[in-house]
Design a protein around this motif. Structure first.
Motif, mmCIF file in Angstrom:
data_model
loop_
_atom_site.group_PDB
_atom_site.id
_atom_site.type_symbol
_atom_site.label_atom_id
_atom_site.label_comp_id
_atom_site.label_asym_id
_atom_site.label_seq_id
_atom_site.Cartn_x
_atom_site.Cartn_y
_atom_site.Cartn_z
ATOM 1 N N GLY A 147 0.914 -1.290 0.113
ATOM 2 C CA GLY A 147 0.050 0.069 -0.055
ATOM 3 C C GLY A 147 0.777 1.183 0.023
ATOM 4 N N ARG A 148 0.253 2.410 -0.125
ATOM 5 C CA ARG A 148 0.915 3.829 -0.213
ATOM 6 C C ARG A 148 1.684 3.902 1.236
ATOM 7 N NH1 ARG A 148 -0.210 7.856 -3.642
ATOM 8 N NH2 ARG A 148 -1.729 7.455 -5.345
ATOM 9 N N ALA A 149 1.044 3.352 2.335
ATOM 10 C CA ALA A 149 1.709 3.543 3.574
ATOM 11 C C ALA A 149 3.117 2.737 3.516
ATOM 12 C CB ALA A 149 0.728 3.209 4.734
ATOM 13 N N ASP A 150 3.308 1.788 2.626
ATOM 14 C CA ASP A 150 4.338 0.794 2.952
ATOM 15 C C ASP A 150 5.673 1.581 2.330
ATOM 16 O OD1 ASP A 150 3.038 -1.288 4.557
ATOM 17 O OD2 ASP A 150 2.311 -1.960 2.337
ATOM 18 N N LEU A 151 5.480 2.424 1.349
ATOM 19 C CA LEU A 151 6.647 3.197 0.514
ATOM 20 C C LEU A 151 7.181 4.295 1.279
ATOM 21 C CD1 LEU A 151 4.560 3.468 -2.809
ATOM 22 C CD2 LEU A 151 5.643 1.375 -1.721
ATOM 23 N N SER A 152 8.499 4.287 0.786
ATOM 24 C CA SER A 152 9.010 5.669 1.361
ATOM 25 C C SER A 152 8.439 7.114 0.907
ATOM 26 C CB SER A 152 10.686 5.830 0.832
ATOM 27 O OG SER A 152 10.820 5.837 -0.779
ATOM 28 N N PRO A 153 8.793 8.177 1.249
ATOM 29 C CA PRO A 153 8.282 9.301 0.914
ATOM 30 C C PRO A 153 8.454 9.541 -0.491
ATOM 31 C CG PRO A 153 9.116 9.676 3.161
ATOM 32 C CD PRO A 153 9.330 8.276 2.839
ATOM 33 N N ARG A 154 9.571 9.194 -0.948
ATOM 34 C CA ARG A 154 10.035 9.495 -2.568
ATOM 35 C C ARG A 154 9.176 8.537 -3.412
ATOM 36 N NH1 ARG A 154 13.275 7.052 -5.845
ATOM 37 N NH2 ARG A 154 13.942 5.707 -4.372
ATOM 38 N N GLN A 155 9.063 7.563 -2.753
ATOM 39 C CA GLN A 155 8.374 6.386 -3.791
ATOM 40 C C GLN A 155 6.588 6.627 -3.782
ATOM 41 O OE1 GLN A 155 9.270 2.883 -1.476
ATOM 42 N NE2 GLN A 155 10.756 2.307 -2.998
ATOM 43 N N ALA A 156 6.149 7.346 -2.581
ATOM 44 C CA ALA A 156 4.894 7.674 -2.599
ATOM 45 C C ALA A 156 4.336 8.643 -3.447
ATOM 46 C CB ALA A 156 4.577 7.918 -1.086
ATOM 47 N N LEU A 157 5.359 9.484 -3.783
ATOM 48 C CA LEU A 157 5.278 10.519 -4.546
ATOM 49 C C LEU A 157 4.621 10.024 -6.132
ATOM 50 C CD1 LEU A 157 8.015 13.033 -4.051
ATOM 51 C CD2 LEU A 157 5.614 13.178 -3.260
ATOM 52 N N ALA A 158 5.061 8.883 -6.423
ATOM 53 C CA ALA A 158 4.699 8.185 -7.749
ATOM 54 C C ALA A 158 4.725 6.607 -7.694
ATOM 55 C CB ALA A 158 5.970 8.501 -8.926
ATOM 56 N N PRO A 159 3.648 6.353 -6.732
ATOM 57 C CA PRO A 159 3.588 4.841 -6.457
ATOM 58 C C PRO A 159 3.339 3.998 -7.537
ATOM 59 C CG PRO A 159 1.498 6.006 -6.183
ATOM 60 C CD PRO A 159 2.454 7.113 -6.508
#
Length: 441
Positions: free
Chosen positions: A232-244
């Protein structure tokens, strides 16, 4: 032209037609005495080859409609699974069931009723198919589904193209939040530990194991078990979450030529397996991997089938019933280790329950291994067939290139029923492949 499956064995001379319209396809069905449809040629053996008329479906490859409320996609049979992912993953959709390559067509996935790493949870490809359109021997198109003409639907899924030409289908994609997989790697020192890990992970969405088929003694069946969940989005780093849905493109490797036969031998495979297992031991735990690396690691190596040399490869894939899986797998792995003809591409998966007319999966375990085609390994494969039969197992036709009709019928009593069904509908003389003739289907 000379034609083969992905295993490059056997190689047959065949007439190939590449229709670009429904009218041309109907003319071929009307004029050819027998024929078989072919997708992207990713079945390993001769299941998509008819020496008289092989119909290449790759020009019939349109995506027709998509419903964002339900995730239903309507597409033609020649569409590649990879094209579906390229079009819809960035919109938050991913195939519900996928085999180990994205270079399979939709028609091929239906014909083989392919399975993935989530069969124990979600079943085979049929679980995401709402309906199929099939052209029969009379050139007429029939739509079938679990509700309408369920007999044709059931026999077409897993029927290896022998019930007509698959034209279009409606399949359901699943919603995902990102393009990443949360992978947990477990090192299992032997087969018993690997199977215990699978049984403990029945709630995991995905599970698969690489297995060292040359390990022996107390290490017999040592494995790296890889569990997976859509991140999920919550599992990603802040950078990854910008473009999941964006992953870093990787440089693809390529095998530009057939490797010499001597490069794959018991010493090189044993060394590779030992190094791979030790490397996996150091990477146990949970980490994020991109969807391409988790589902399709071999797709990153273009032409990887050339590793096995110019004579090609044969894959052995069996399914064993749950109550006899441990004994059967032990016997198979012991025979392989004794022969010293191990595969470095050995995969173990857990199957869930499935009832179907002629599809491969049964509740239990499936083992898949690749071998270079040599007299020695072909003799080994005959012995593995007999071990599988002794433990109530059966074989995957999408991977078969050398089984006998006697072995098929001894392993799967449904084969006679499938032949009778084809015969009663006039399919046996019209929709035939080199495999169906070899196996008397």
């Amino acid at each position: 032209m000379k034609l083969s499956g992905w295993g490059r064995y056997p190689v047959l001379e065949a007439r190939v037609h590449r229709p670009r319209s429904m009218e041309t396809l109907q003319q071929l069905v009307a004029s050819e005495p027998s024929l078989i449809a072919r997708g992207n040629g990713r079945a390993y053996g001769d299941s998509a080859i008819n020496t008289c008329a092989t119909i290449d479906m790759r020009h019939l490859n349109r995506m027709i409609a998509f419903d964002p409320a339900s995730g239903q996609l309507i597409a033609e049979a020649g569409v590649l699974l990879g094209d579906i992912i390229a079009a819809f993953l960035r919109r938050g959709w991913f195939p519900l069931v996928t085999p180990g390559t994205k270079f399979v067509t939709l028609g091929g996935a239906i014909a083989a009723d392919v399975h993935g790493k989530n069969h124990h949870r979600d079943g085979s490809f049929r679980s995401c198919v709402d309906w199929i359109e099939v052209m029969g021997a009379d050139g007429q198109v029939r739509r079938c589904s679990p509700q309408d003409d369920p007999d044709l639907f059931d026999h077409t899924l897993g029927g290896m193209g022998l019930t007509g030409i698959i034209l279009r289908a409606a399949i359901r994609l699943q919603p995902v939040e990102t393009a990443w997989i949360r992978q947990t790697t477990l090192a299992a020192p032997n087969l018993k530990a690997a199977m215990a890990a699978f049984e403990a992970a029945q709630d995991a969405t995905y599970s698969v194991a690489w297995i060292d088929c040359l390990a022996a003694g107390s290490n017999l069946g040592r494995s790296l078990v890889m569990l997976g969940e859509h991140a999920g989005r919550a599992d990603l780093s802040p950078r990854q979450a910008l473009a999941p849905f964006q992953i870093t493109s990787k440089r693809k490797l390529s095998i530009p030529m057939d490797l010499p036969a001597f490069t794959l031998n018991s010493l090189t495979v044993r060394a590779f397996n030992a190094l791979y297992y030790r490397a996996g031991e150091r990477k146990t735990g949970t980490r994020l991997v991109d969807w391409d690396s988790y589902f399709y690691p071999l797709d990153a190596i273009l032409g990887w089938n050339r590793i096995y040399g110019r004579k090609g490869l044969a894959q052995f894939q069996c399914a064993l019933p749950l109550d006899r899986s441990e004994a059967g797998l032990t016997a198979l792995l012991s025979e392989i280790a004794k022969a010293g003809a191990g595969s470095f591409l050995a995969v173990l998966k857990r199957f869930g329950k499935q009832d179907s007319a002629f599809s491969f999966p049964m509740e239990g375990y499936t083992l898949a291994l690749d071998f270079p085609v040599t007299p020695k390994t072909l003799a080994l494969l005959d012995r593995l067939d007999q071990i599988t039969l002794a433990h109530g197992g059966r074989f995957y036709l999408a991977k078969d290139s050398r089984m006998t009709s006697a072995t098929l019928r001894a392993s799967d009593p449904r084969a006679a029923d499938f032949h009778a069904h084809r015969d009663s509908h006039g399919f046996t003389s019209r929709f035939t492949s080199a495999q169906s003739e070899r196996l008397a289907l």
